[in-house]
Scaffold this motif. Sequence first.
Motif, PDB file in Angstrom:
ATOM      1  N   ASP A 116       0.838  -1.210   0.000  1.00 45.87           N
ATOM      2  CA  ASP A 116       0.000   0.000   0.000  1.00 45.87           C
ATOM      3  C   ASP A 116       0.866   1.250   0.000  1.00 45.87           C
ATOM      4  O   ASP A 116       0.581   2.231  -0.706  1.00 45.87           O
ATOM      5  CB  ASP A 116      -0.920   0.005   1.223  1.00 45.87           C
ATOM      6  N   HIS A 119       2.489   1.726  -3.357  1.00 45.17           N
ATOM      7  CA  HIS A 119       1.473   2.115  -4.336  1.00 45.17           C
ATOM      8  C   HIS A 119       1.233   3.626  -4.290  1.00 45.17           C
ATOM      9  O   HIS A 119       1.185   4.298  -5.325  1.00 45.17           O
ATOM     10  CB  HIS A 119       0.182   1.362  -4.026  1.00 45.17           C
ATOM     11  N   LYS A 120       1.097   4.153  -3.082  1.00 47.62           N
ATOM     12  CA  LYS A 120       0.871   5.587  -2.919  1.00 47.62           C
ATOM     13  C   LYS A 120       2.118   6.379  -3.308  1.00 47.62           C
ATOM     14  O   LYS A 120       2.022   7.493  -3.839  1.00 47.62           O
ATOM     15  CB  LYS A 120       0.469   5.889  -1.473  1.00 47.62           C
ATOM     16  N   GLU A 123       2.155   6.657  -7.039  1.00 46.72           N
ATOM     17  CA  GLU A 123       1.116   7.618  -7.436  1.00 46.72           C
ATOM     18  C   GLU A 123       1.582   9.044  -7.182  1.00 46.72           C
ATOM     19  O   GLU A 123       1.313   9.954  -7.975  1.00 46.72           O
ATOM     20  CB  GLU A 123      -0.168   7.334  -6.660  1.00 46.72           C
ATOM     21  N   MET A 139      -0.060  12.426  -0.895  1.00 44.72           N
ATOM     22  CA  MET A 139       0.162  10.993  -1.108  1.00 44.72           C
ATOM     23  C   MET A 139       1.448  10.516  -0.428  1.00 44.72           C
ATOM     24  O   MET A 139       1.504   9.425   0.139  1.00 44.72           O
ATOM     25  CB  MET A 139       0.248  10.692  -2.614  1.00 44.72           C
ATOM     26  N   GLU A 142       0.732  10.061   3.158  1.00 42.66           N
ATOM     27  CA  GLU A 142      -0.041   8.833   3.360  1.00 42.66           C
ATOM     28  C   GLU A 142       0.893   7.615   3.339  1.00 42.66           C
ATOM     29  O   GLU A 142       0.780   6.709   4.174  1.00 42.66           O
ATOM     30  CB  GLU A 142      -1.084   8.695   2.250  1.00 42.66           C
ATOM     31  N   ALA A 143       1.820   7.595   2.375  1.00 44.55           N
ATOM     32  CA  ALA A 143       2.761   6.479   2.266  1.00 44.55           C
ATOM     33  C   ALA A 143       3.660   6.402   3.490  1.00 44.55           C
ATOM     34  O   ALA A 143       3.980   5.322   3.991  1.00 44.55           O
ATOM     35  CB  ALA A 143       3.610   6.633   0.998  1.00 44.55           C
TER      36      ALA A 143
END
Length: 739
Positions: A116, A119-120, A123, A139, A142-143
């Motif tokens: 996850d 992935h962020k 992105e 983002m 978030e990561a």
Amino acid sequence: MKILFLNKVLQILIVPILFLVATTNLFSQNKVLSEDTQSYFDQARIYRNQDKIDLALETLNAAASSAEKNEDVKALIDSLHELALLYLKINKEGDTEFYWDRASVLMKDIAHPYGDAMHKYIEAILLHRSNRNFQALFMLNEAKQLNNDRNFYNNLLLTEAKVYISLEKYDSAVKNLNSLVINTDIYEKEYLSSQAYLTLAKLNLTTDNLSESVKNGENALKIANQNGFLKDIEEANTLLTSTYEKLGLYQKSLVNSQNLIRLKDSIFNIDKVKIEAKTADIIRDDYKTEVIAKQNVEIEDLKESQNRSELTAILTSAFLIIISLLAVTLYRNNQIKLKTNDLLQTKNKELQIARDGAVQAMEAKTNFLSTVSHELRTPLYAVTGLTHLLLEENPEEHQKEHLKALKFSGDYLLNFINDILHINKIDANKLEPLNMEFNLNKVINEVINSLGQSAKANNTKLILEYDSNIPGHLLSDPLKLSQVFMNLIGNSIKFTKGGEVKVITKLLNKKDDDVTIYFEVSDNGIGISKEKQKSIFEGFEQGSIQINREYGGTGLGLTIVKSLLGLFNSKIELESELGQGSSFFFEIEMKSMDAIPEDFSFEITSREYDFKNLHLLIVEDNKINQVITKKMLSKKEMTSDIANNGHEAITLAQENVYDAILMDIHMPGISGEEATIEIRKFNQDTPIIALTAISLDDSLESFYAAGCNDVVTKPFKPEVFYQKIGENIFDKNPKNSLS
């Protein structure tokens, strides 16, 4: 009508079957990344950083094939993410999005926090490339919350710095890049340093700081040449060519320009680009072909399943009446459950509100006590420091008595502050037990010896009953065990006059290396009443107000014992009778280290150092603390300069040579951390010791990341202070521990 009826029946039966299949699939994917797959990733990382893109692509493709063969879904997700990042490096964003989308499909049915986070992260890079920088920062944050892998975090910091530069937040970018220049990454230390220097050089060029741009560019070029980072070599030469030309240093500009021409002729040629592009296209097309083939197989399976559906429908119709009856029963039960759930949800919301209020109150208490304990340390440093200096200057006998009383009061207040901070750390989950080898008998005897004077003053006898079957060497946390015994034995001595305090240890169980040991501290002192036994382990609690006035103390000792034993998954118990004495007992599980010889020593003996003629820099904004620290240095024949703030410290460090720098962290203007970062830009060798009052929120990791060699907390014991200076100047191997 019949077909509709059969479809309804199939829908009823197929849901639990699909659920069972999905659940089984989820459990089967919970595997650890294999060593083979990890070795592929490590090798691909080396190829990627050396700009050997075709080899990196082939290695990652092999990793993906291995993961599919072993049915390792997490490893396959990681392989797809690594491929996506590699295609980004050669600016094939469309292919990056293809692999990113394939990873998205696999991640729907599996819990994989690292996947996850990655992935962020990908992105965020795509958002940055499309100039949506604020979304990219969101983002990246978030990561950051999803994974704490050091290599991942360092790469995230590098990307974050590039986003900051695009947003013209240069100070934030510089902070990230400075931390990467001196990174300790075990996989990409040199590559991250090269990238950090190169990005700093580009930032300096943007802000017209040409001299810094050249300095950072040369550093990047040096590291890139040493490690074969071809792309970095090309970018560094390009940047230096332009920067030297702007500075009017045309000869140096020409050298870098010629380096660039030779590099492109020998490495970045048309054939290499064609090979990389061809490899990238082949691997992408092969993967797409495999995906299409798998989908075709699934379609054929669905067709065969459709042929069998008619037979399934006939069989399921036989169960229709039973299912209908069950459905009615389930409906009625569900109605009851819904009403019950509504009631439970209401109660849960009320409990959640109450819990949130309690958490906020606890946080407020923790922050308040942490701030108070931290703020008290600075003036207390003046009290304890001046008292120590005055006692060493041969005072008169009548003065010595007053000074000793002052020292006792200062030590008492310091212990009180330490107790508060200690409990706060435990409550805030910022304290964890260590695992180190030690001798239990020695630990307990050291505590008993240190409390001998207190026992003698109370005319109390100290008795140790130690089980000889306990292994000589154990694995646990001797420091926290010492604190437990110090509080329990000290507590018993305080409330026992003219009696005895007994310490008992017994080996309850030993199986292989696992041992369980029973501990007991008992006395025949004043005892504790039954009603007070319920609250005696709560903070600031003692037997009564009269006991507090007669015996003193904060009532925090047993609270600390209870909290510390909780870290060992142990619980303290109490038996007491008023006027007859008390007994505290508990059990702790440890590991035995029987294989170690008995005469093996775990202790590091302190050394005597010759401090004469050393010259140090004291960075301190408090005038009284300046005087105390300077006086303590002069006691050992050391000289010193004083910087009143971070800016002065940087200037003095540039203009003078010091054997060490004593750096206060909390100062007005720029902090000690920021001053240390600036000093480390031009001086990597002089030891810097953080000499500061630590609070609950201070991070030792950030001190070391800034460039500090060691940390000493104020107030400190003089022998610890001198020991740390000696270790960092003469031994060059400080303990890197909080003292």
